[in-house]
Scaffold this active site. Sequence first.
Site, short mmCIF file in Angstrom:
data_model
loop_
_atom_site.label_atom_id
_atom_site.label_comp_id
_atom_site.label_asym_id
_atom_site.label_seq_id
_atom_site.Cartn_x
_atom_site.Cartn_y
_atom_site.Cartn_z
N CYS A 194 0.80 -1.07 0.01
CA CYS A 194 -0.06 0.12 0.01
C CYS A 194 0.92 1.46 -0.06
CB CYS A 194 -0.59 -0.08 1.19
SG CYS A 194 -1.86 1.70 1.35
N HIS A 217 -4.09 1.23 7.92
CA HIS A 217 -4.56 0.70 6.69
C HIS A 217 -6.04 0.38 6.71
CE1 HIS A 217 -4.06 -0.84 2.41
NE2 HIS A 217 -4.80 -1.74 3.04
N ASN A 270 -13.66 9.88 -1.76
CA ASN A 270 -14.38 8.89 -2.33
C ASN A 270 -14.08 7.73 -1.51
OD1 ASN A 270 -14.88 10.39 -4.49
ND2 ASN A 270 -13.17 9.82 -5.83
N HIS A 273 -6.68 2.22 1.45
CA HIS A 273 -6.30 2.81 2.68
C HIS A 273 -7.21 4.00 2.90
CE1 HIS A 273 -2.81 3.63 5.21
NE2 HIS A 273 -3.47 4.92 5.53
N HIS A 297 -8.33 7.49 2.81
CA HIS A 297 -7.60 8.97 2.31
C HIS A 297 -8.90 9.65 1.65
CE1 HIS A 297 -7.58 6.40 -1.28
NE2 HIS A 297 -7.42 7.45 -2.15
N GLN A 318 -8.81 13.35 -1.33
CA GLN A 318 -8.16 14.11 -2.23
C GLN A 318 -8.38 15.64 -2.01
OE1 GLN A 318 -7.53 12.25 -6.02
NE2 GLN A 318 -9.13 10.84 -5.36
ZN LIG Z 1 -2.40 1.27 3.54
#
Ligand SMILES: [Zn+2]
Length: 387
Positions: free
Chosen positions: A85, A151, A191, A202, A204, A206
């Site tokens: 990742c 993660h 998203n 993972h 996250h 943007q």
């Molecule tokens: Zn990750």
Amino acid sequence: MTATPAAPAVRRTPDVLADGREIIYFDDTEPYVSGQASRATPDTRPLEPADPGHSQLRYDVLTGEWVTIASHRNTRTFMPPADECPLDPTGRGRVPSEIPAHDYDVVVFENRFPSFTTTAVGEPADIDGEPLFPVRPGIGRCEVVCFTSDHNASFADLTEEQAALVLEAWTDRTSELSHLPSVEQVFCFENRGAEIGVTLGHPHGQIYAYPFTTPRTALMLRSLATHKEATGGENLFDAVLESELAGGRVVLEGEHWLAFVPYAAHWPYEVHLYPKRRVPDLLGLDEEARTEFPKVYLELLRRFDRIFGEGEPPTPYIAAWHQAPFGALEDFEGVNRDDFALHLELFTIRRTSGKLKFLAGSESGMSVFINDVPPERAAERLREVAS
Ligand SMILES: [Zn+2]
């Protein structure tokens, strides 16, 4: 709702990746926050210098919308194995990731496969000498925000302190990116879920810094201008909030935030979250609103995961911050950027267990949404699944 502790002390550590991209660590835990330890860690990967960017903005003269042509993004990482990742910290016996440090609280870095770059290669003013088809380089910036180094977590799993730190990072980036040449609008979003097209599991989000005012924001600014003119100065956002507060679609009300399913929701389950005191962007939020935000937002996300009942996979969603553009608003006569209302739109494309809402003929072809779930019923369900 009871008050939560004051906003965290945050330490911000900028650094540079091996290919020249910027990375910024946001820390609110020791030993980093007090500066007893440094996050700055060399990136030892043998990377080529970052691509200057070859995306193009082409103007659709019929709809008045810019389209980004970014073919180089086809090579981007797609669902790598968990031990590769790129958003995990480096170390723990794994191949080096995008984040050289061995751990982090929240980290932001420039996207390796951006749709917009600050160094975009120049293009002629038109293609094929055709003045009807304007083109310009894809100048702007795309960043990745890692919400946690864990993660397997989701945003909804974060503590209030962690969510507050993400809010700090979004605010910092909005401020910094708004000062870049050409940037007109900063869009922070998440998203979530493979169904939305997420290519990395993972947790996250943007950030896109666009060199123009986006079409949806332009529509809202036009509606604001028309309403202001027609009513002799009333703010349309204020009017909508007042009506929604009195209506039957409120999902959650805090001291400083209001969440409701909008009257004309486009998506099966859609919630709009507004600070009660209107501000144009994240920078305008006062301390009270910032302090209450994590509690309210985490509760909304947790409810989203419960909409479809026990044993269902996590709800795919898009969370989108709407902020006033930073550019001149000369196309929207009579409207100032302070008239805009910062808000977050959170929605899922799942209609019911195992079924997704696709943007099919009517939506994709004509921008006419057909929503199977009455907004009042969606609001009722989102209240039923409260913590
Ligand atoms: Zn990750």
